[in-house]
Design a protein around this motif. Structure first.
Motif, short mmCIF file in Angstrom:
data_model
loop_
_atom_site.label_atom_id
_atom_site.label_comp_id
_atom_site.label_asym_id
_atom_site.label_seq_id
_atom_site.Cartn_x
_atom_site.Cartn_y
_atom_site.Cartn_z
N VAL A 171 0.84 -1.20 0.00
CA VAL A 171 0.00 0.00 0.00
C VAL A 171 0.88 1.25 0.00
CG1 VAL A 171 -1.71 1.32 1.30
CG2 VAL A 171 -1.92 -1.17 1.12
N VAL A 172 1.96 1.21 0.79
CA VAL A 172 2.88 2.34 0.84
C VAL A 172 3.53 2.57 -0.53
CG1 VAL A 172 4.97 3.24 1.92
CG2 VAL A 172 3.31 1.98 3.29
N VAL A 173 3.88 1.49 -1.22
CA VAL A 173 4.48 1.61 -2.55
C VAL A 173 3.51 2.28 -3.52
CG1 VAL A 173 5.40 0.34 -4.53
CG2 VAL A 173 6.02 -0.35 -2.19
N VAL A 174 2.23 1.87 -3.44
CA VAL A 174 1.21 2.49 -4.31
C VAL A 174 1.07 3.98 -3.99
CG1 VAL A 174 -1.25 2.53 -4.85
CG2 VAL A 174 -0.05 0.35 -4.69
N LEU A 175 1.05 4.32 -2.73
CA LEU A 175 0.95 5.73 -2.34
C LEU A 175 2.15 6.53 -2.83
CD1 LEU A 175 -0.40 5.35 1.31
CD2 LEU A 175 -1.67 6.16 -0.68
N LEU A 176 3.33 5.92 -2.77
CA LEU A 176 4.52 6.60 -3.27
C LEU A 176 4.39 6.86 -4.77
CD1 LEU A 176 7.38 7.67 -2.91
CD2 LEU A 176 8.22 5.33 -3.22
N GLY A 177 3.90 5.87 -5.51
CA GLY A 177 3.71 6.05 -6.94
C GLY A 177 2.70 7.14 -7.25
N LEU A 178 1.62 7.20 -6.48
CA LEU A 178 0.61 8.25 -6.70
C LEU A 178 1.18 9.63 -6.38
CD1 LEU A 178 -2.55 6.49 -5.21
CD2 LEU A 178 -2.06 6.94 -7.63
N ALA A 179 1.99 9.71 -5.32
CA ALA A 179 2.60 10.99 -4.95
C ALA A 179 3.52 11.49 -6.07
CB ALA A 179 3.36 10.87 -3.64
N LEU A 180 4.29 10.58 -6.66
CA LEU A 180 5.17 10.94 -7.76
C LEU A 180 4.36 11.33 -8.99
CD1 LEU A 180 7.88 8.16 -7.37
CD2 LEU A 180 8.15 10.59 -6.86
N LEU A 181 3.27 10.60 -9.23
CA LEU A 181 2.44 10.90 -10.39
C LEU A 181 1.80 12.28 -10.26
CD1 LEU A 181 1.27 9.70 -13.03
CD2 LEU A 181 -0.66 8.87 -11.67
N ARG A 182 1.39 12.60 -9.04
CA ARG A 182 0.78 13.91 -8.79
C ARG A 182 1.81 15.03 -8.66
NH1 ARG A 182 -3.70 15.74 -9.61
NH2 ARG A 182 -3.99 16.80 -7.61
N ARG A 183 3.08 14.64 -8.56
CA ARG A 183 4.14 15.61 -8.36
C ARG A 183 3.84 16.50 -7.16
NH1 ARG A 183 5.53 17.59 -14.59
NH2 ARG A 183 6.04 15.50 -15.37
N SER A 184 3.44 15.82 -6.09
CA SER A 184 3.02 16.53 -4.89
C SER A 184 4.10 16.44 -3.82
CB SER A 184 1.71 15.95 -4.36
OG SER A 184 1.43 16.43 -3.06
N ALA A 185 4.67 17.56 -3.48
CA ALA A 185 5.68 17.58 -2.41
C ALA A 185 5.07 17.19 -1.08
CB ALA A 185 6.31 18.97 -2.32
N ALA A 186 3.85 17.63 -0.81
CA ALA A 186 3.18 17.31 0.46
C ALA A 186 2.95 15.80 0.57
CB ALA A 186 1.86 18.05 0.56
N ALA A 187 2.49 15.20 -0.53
CA ALA A 187 2.23 13.76 -0.50
C ALA A 187 3.52 12.98 -0.33
CB ALA A 187 1.50 13.33 -1.76
N LEU A 188 4.58 13.42 -1.00
CA LEU A 188 5.86 12.73 -0.89
C LEU A 188 6.38 12.77 0.55
CD1 LEU A 188 7.68 13.85 -4.16
CD2 LEU A 188 7.07 11.51 -3.52
N VAL A 189 6.28 13.91 1.17
CA VAL A 189 6.72 14.02 2.56
C VAL A 189 5.86 13.14 3.46
CG1 VAL A 189 6.92 15.58 4.54
CG2 VAL A 189 7.72 16.32 2.28
N ALA A 190 4.55 13.13 3.21
CA ALA A 190 3.64 12.32 4.04
C ALA A 190 3.92 10.84 3.88
CB ALA A 190 2.19 12.63 3.66
N VAL A 191 4.28 10.40 2.67
CA VAL A 191 4.55 8.98 2.45
C VAL A 191 5.78 8.51 3.22
CG1 VAL A 191 5.27 7.31 0.67
CG2 VAL A 191 3.38 8.86 0.22
N LEU A 192 6.66 9.43 3.57
CA LEU A 192 7.82 9.05 4.38
C LEU A 192 7.40 8.49 5.73
CD1 LEU A 192 10.29 12.00 3.66
CD2 LEU A 192 10.33 9.69 2.69
N LEU A 193 6.24 8.91 6.22
CA LEU A 193 5.78 8.42 7.54
C LEU A 193 5.50 6.92 7.52
CD1 LEU A 193 3.43 11.39 8.53
CD2 LEU A 193 5.74 10.91 9.38
N PRO A 194 4.66 6.40 6.59
CA PRO A 194 4.45 4.94 6.59
C PRO A 194 5.69 4.17 6.17
CG PRO A 194 3.31 5.95 4.73
CD PRO A 194 3.76 7.08 5.63
#
Length: 323
Positions: free
Chosen positions: A63-86
């Motif tokens: 699930v974390v890998v999928v979230l990381l891919g979505l964060a990269l796809l969205r080019r979202s700095a906030a999402a990328l930082v948040a994914v570091l937590l899980p």
């Protein structure tokens, strides 16, 4: 924003700022991190949802890998930082299990644990496969009367000592004494249900109290996880292990639960679990959880690994235990 001439105004925004995109991904990452870090916060009062989550906790990794891919796809700095937590939470919880096991010590006790299945069509082949790694102890569950002589005959030459109680058994290279049944039968299960034994193993490094157990099965239903019998049996076994007079204690068995499942707390609170290895053991065709366990007291379960499939619906597991 456009000007009167139809051209875009230089003051108009050129896109969503990177810190405001991917809010849904960021929120999902925070929730996933919370589940990984605090699975005990999920209540077990209705449908044992907490235990269900804990059973499949390692699978939040994909699930974390999928979230990381979505964060990269969205080019979202906030999402990328948040994914570091899980990522950090999963690594803290399970990362150590993936580290190399290192060389086995000369004093290690090598053990194999296997639910051989009561419908195993090749008990002789299964016995030979379990003896292949040359363990000191082999613990078996779902031993049915018609297959027991096959296991005794096939393992007898290399494992001259064995004890069987009900449908569980222990084969050993070293002498066994004080073999007896262990009552872990929950209320509501008929008489004659015997899935626990205890024996003393006389190893070159000292005496060890060895337990073999097969806890009741659990079922995943629309209403949640049906595990009340398993939980009660774990409590009974925990009380017996807690009262064991010998400090060196070993537990091998099909416990129908992972070491993260709070239903096994009466055991995991008293015994050490494997330091290395995931060793998913069930179901054999596509293993998604390790419900076959090796635990110890006054000892370290240095590494656990899954062995190749036999004629069972479980995979065998092998562990190195340092006393």
């Amino acid at each position: 924003m456009t000007s009167a001439t139809g051209r875009r105004s230089p003051l108009a925004p050129t896109g969503t700022p990177p810190w405001t995109k991917g809010r849904a991904v960021a929120a999902s990452a925070v929730v996933t991190a919370g589940l990984l870090a605090f699975p005990g916060a999920v209540p077990n009062s209705v449908g044992r949802v907490g235990s269900l989550l804990e059973t499949f906790l390692p699978w939040l990794g994909p699930v974390v890998v999928v979230l990381l891919g979505l964060a990269l796809l969205r080019r979202s700095a906030a999402a990328l930082v948040a994914v570091l937590l899980p990522v950090a939470a999963w690594t803290h919880h399970f990362g150590g299990l993936l580290l190399p096991a290192g060389q086995a010590g000369g004093d290690d006790l090598v053990v194999v644990q296997h639910n051989v299945s009561d419908v195993n069509a090749d008990p002789a082949g299964t016995a030979r496969a379990l003896a292949g790694p040359g363990p000191d102890l082999i613990a078996l569950e779902e031993l049915v009367p018609q297959a027991l002589p096959v296991y005794e005959r096939t393992l007898g030459a290399r494992y001259p000592y064995h004890a069987v109680e009900g449908t569980v058994g222990l084969w050993s290279r070293h002498p066994l004494t004080e073999a007896r049944p262990v009552d872990i039968r929950p209320r509501g299960i008929a008489e004659g249900w015997n899935r626990g034994l205890r024996a003393v193993v006389h190893t070159p490094h000292g005496e060890i109290a060895a337990y073999v157990a097969h806890l009741p099965s659990v079922r995943v239903r629309a209403t949640g996880l049906a595990s009340s019998w398993r939980d009660e049996s774990a409590r009974l076994l925990g009380e017996v292990v807690g009262a064991e007079e010998r400090e060196r204690t070993l537990l091998l068995g099909d416990l129908n639960g992972t070491v993260d499942d709070r239903g096994l707390d009466p055991l995991t609170a008293r015994l050490n679990t494997a330091e290395r290895g995931l060793a998913f053991s069930f179901p054999a065709g596509f293993p998604i959880a390790r419900i076959d366990q090796v635990m110890a007291r006054s000892a370290t379960v240095r590494h656990i690994r899954a062995l190749p499939a036999t004629g069972s619906d479980h995979l065998p597991v092998a562990a190195a235990v340092a006393f």
